[in-house]
Design an enzyme around this catalytic site. Structure first.
Site, short mmCIF file in Angstrom:
data_model
loop_
_atom_site.label_atom_id
_atom_site.label_comp_id
_atom_site.label_asym_id
_atom_site.label_seq_id
_atom_site.Cartn_x
_atom_site.Cartn_y
_atom_site.Cartn_z
N GLY A 116 1.00 -1.24 0.00
CA GLY A 116 -0.12 -0.02 0.13
C GLY A 116 0.87 1.22 -0.14
CG ASP A 117 3.41 2.67 3.48
OD1 ASP A 117 2.65 3.60 3.36
OD2 ASP A 117 3.40 1.89 4.33
#
Lengths: 398, 398
Positions: B169-170
């Site tokens: 996600g990051d």
């Protein structure tokens, strides 16, 4: 057609097929670049045959190719090559995702194109990149995920290495190619010189593993598969609810205290077995059932509501139906947008996730039918008239 | 310091911490932008405390912050705010990954900064984005992966939703922020006007699920977890070898024929149970053991060698040690590079995966010590002399 957007005025010749390349040029088109998708006459992008279908039109294709113009061109014919080279003179960017060497075999490799237009930015995406001993290997997404190490770190203790459930190798490479092309365009505005941007699925996956790589580089150990938990804090994991699962992320002892309170067991926060984060990490097998016993008593949404109100970071593990109905994701963030396609009719595609305040990315036009913009594009770029166009069609050049 | 690179001449004020933001500004720095990392005096980026460590220096931090300059600045002090605003006048880009609203509370939100410098490109990355009902929720990586639907599609039949083994996600958000900032810079060169780029972990994950979303949008069904295989072709899956696992990707019947031949069972290609791809997909539970019986007889590398020679797409499921020793990835593609850090000494970090032919991204300088470039940066940007610098230090402004 594309009159606005951050990339207004950038013309992209797009030879890409299926996923990594089209995802990259989709972002460019959403941001206002004029993307001219060039397909094989009579056949087109392979993904036109990929389901799910609406009125025989591929939604796979319609999602990734909205906002693009579509022309056909036979690059194997001499006249097709000539037309392509003329178009390159009028373009800022060429993007392709063939097997390395294919463009050279066609006589339109980067070295040839930069003679024609020294400012051209040439972006290519492939499994292993355009140089190195494995450059000729086929590069499907699963091969990128496997080769780059991502599968080895995903999954459960005692279980098998696991492929991420979307074509993540392709997606990472598509994003990275977009970055490289935009950086090269920036450089060109300063120097007038274009360049080749060479992005591979494998390299992109390797880059995504930053801390995972560091663990081996520094400590000499292979990171293990540990399911959904995290090596350095706990509880930071998934927990079952009565109707599915949710995640809870307690990054510190204060948040653990909040969690104990909302669970109705505030004394747990002082329990010296679990009072400090390192103890909870070491005893995660004991902590998980304590939390899960509580989360199992109610639904995902009831859990998440209670946890957020108590100041504990939490989220549902959304299935796709929940994502698509979510008031934040689908509502406020407009992550699903309507298009009207001449054959498929009205359908929803995934919106742009890059939110720009002044030049908002928009989905303006549906994906092109095969060769839909032949007349418009060849007239505008090359001055070809109706008769010439018909001749090209008759000769199967377009 | 950064004299070359595609982004030469772009000055970035970098307020980001930990992962998504620093990964984005790392790419900018690798491509030649002057990235000035601004940290809290005496404390710095939280990730300076994250292992693995080399001589007490965090390799997590050293990897993500190479090529950046480091200064300290207390944005809670009035003088710190004044200094920051003066710096914004001299910058092209500001990037931050605080919880939405934090910059406004500090009095240095986008609306304030664009008054000071209308050309500023303001990039922010957060869990849920800067608008929408969930904007104030904490946004850890696991929350982005859960909320966006990625976990629901990763894992095994009958098993649990699974987190991808890196902070995907990051990473997706960091890549996407870089795209947005570069597009906004492009727009600024045309119009002179900057803008705000708002990227969230959740939106970035949703965008990565293109075909997965389409399956629900068109067919109304939630895609199931199917392990490592693929819904539309088979064998396209993982198989066990004597020393680990490999993947094989047979996209069509011809490749299946090649596989049958190299397995020493050419008759299987004609076996009418398996001769066409749709049959193999339907009977994947029967096909898998036929192939795995053969792959189990030799090592990963022996299998991959034989398969590639026979024209069958295949790759090892590399563990990280194998990635880091691979002659293509580590050798030709230079995905691991040496840095010399003043405290940690010599170590390897992950190289740039965006290969530009004319402005090659390079790792030139190690990550900064806390406040290492205070003298240099504050002198160059604001004309502050040694005495003033000492006063700022004494007053804990820097």
């Amino acid at each position: 057609m594309m009159e606005s957007g951050a990339l207004k005025g950038v013309r992209v010749l797009d030879l890409t097929r299926v996923l990594a390349g089209p995802y990259s040029t989709m972002m460019m088109a959403d941001m206002g670049a004029e993307v001219i998708k060039i397909e094989i006459p009579g056949k087109g992008d392979d993904s036109r045959q990929f389901g799910p279908f609406v009125n025989d039109e591929s939604s796979y294709f319609m999602n990734l190719n909205r906002n693009k113009k579509g022309v056909t061109l036979n690059l194997k014919s001499q006249e097709g090559k000539t037309i392509f080279k003329e178009m390159v003179k009028e373009a800022d960017v060429v993007v392709e995702n063939f097997r390395p060497g294919t463009m050279e075999k066609l006589g339109v490799g980067y070295e040839t194109l930069k003679e024609i237009n020294p400012g051209i930015v040439y972006g290519c995406v492939s499994g292993f990149g355009h140089y190195g001993p494995y450059k000729d290997r086929a590069g499907y997404d699963i091969i990128g995920q496997a080769m780059g190490g991502l599968m080895s770190t995903t999954g459960w203790p005692g279980g098998e290495p696991t492929r991420t459930g979307t074509a993540m190798g392709d997606v990472l490479a598509g994003l990275s190619l977009t970055i490289g092309v935009l950086a090269a365009l920036r450089s060109k505005t300063e120097t007038g010189i274009g360049q080749k941007v060479d992005v591979s699925l494998v390299d992109s996956v390797v880059s995504s593993l930053e801390i995972i790589n560091q663990i081996y580089l520094i400590e000499g150990r292979n990171p293990e598969r540990i399911g959904n938990r995290y090596e350095s804090v706990y509880p930071y994991d998934s927990f079952k609810a009565s109707d599915g699962s949710l995640v809870i992320g307690c990054g510190n002892d204060k948040l653990w205290g909040n969690l104990c309170k909302v669970m109705g067991t505030p004394e747990l926060a002082q329990d010296e077995r679990f009072d400090r984060n390192p103890k909870r990490v070491a005893k995660h097998k004991e902590v998980k059932p304590l939390v899960e016993k509580w989360t199992l008593e109610r639904t995902i949404d009831e859990n998440v509501d209670m946890l957020l109100k108590a100041g504990v970071p939490a989220a549902p593990i959304n299935t796709i139906d929940r994502v698509i109905k979510d008031p934040h994701i689908a509502g406020a963030r407009e992550m699903f947008v309507d298009i009207e396609h001449p054959k498929a009719g009205k359908l929803k595609v995934t919106g742009s996730h890059i939110k720009l305040s002044e030049t908002k990315p928009v989905v303006k036009t549906p994906a092109p039918l095969l060769g839909q913009h032949n007349g418009e594009v060849y007239k505008e770029l090359l001055g070809i008239d109706e008769n010439q166009l018909q001749e090209l069609l008759d000769n199967k050049i377009i």
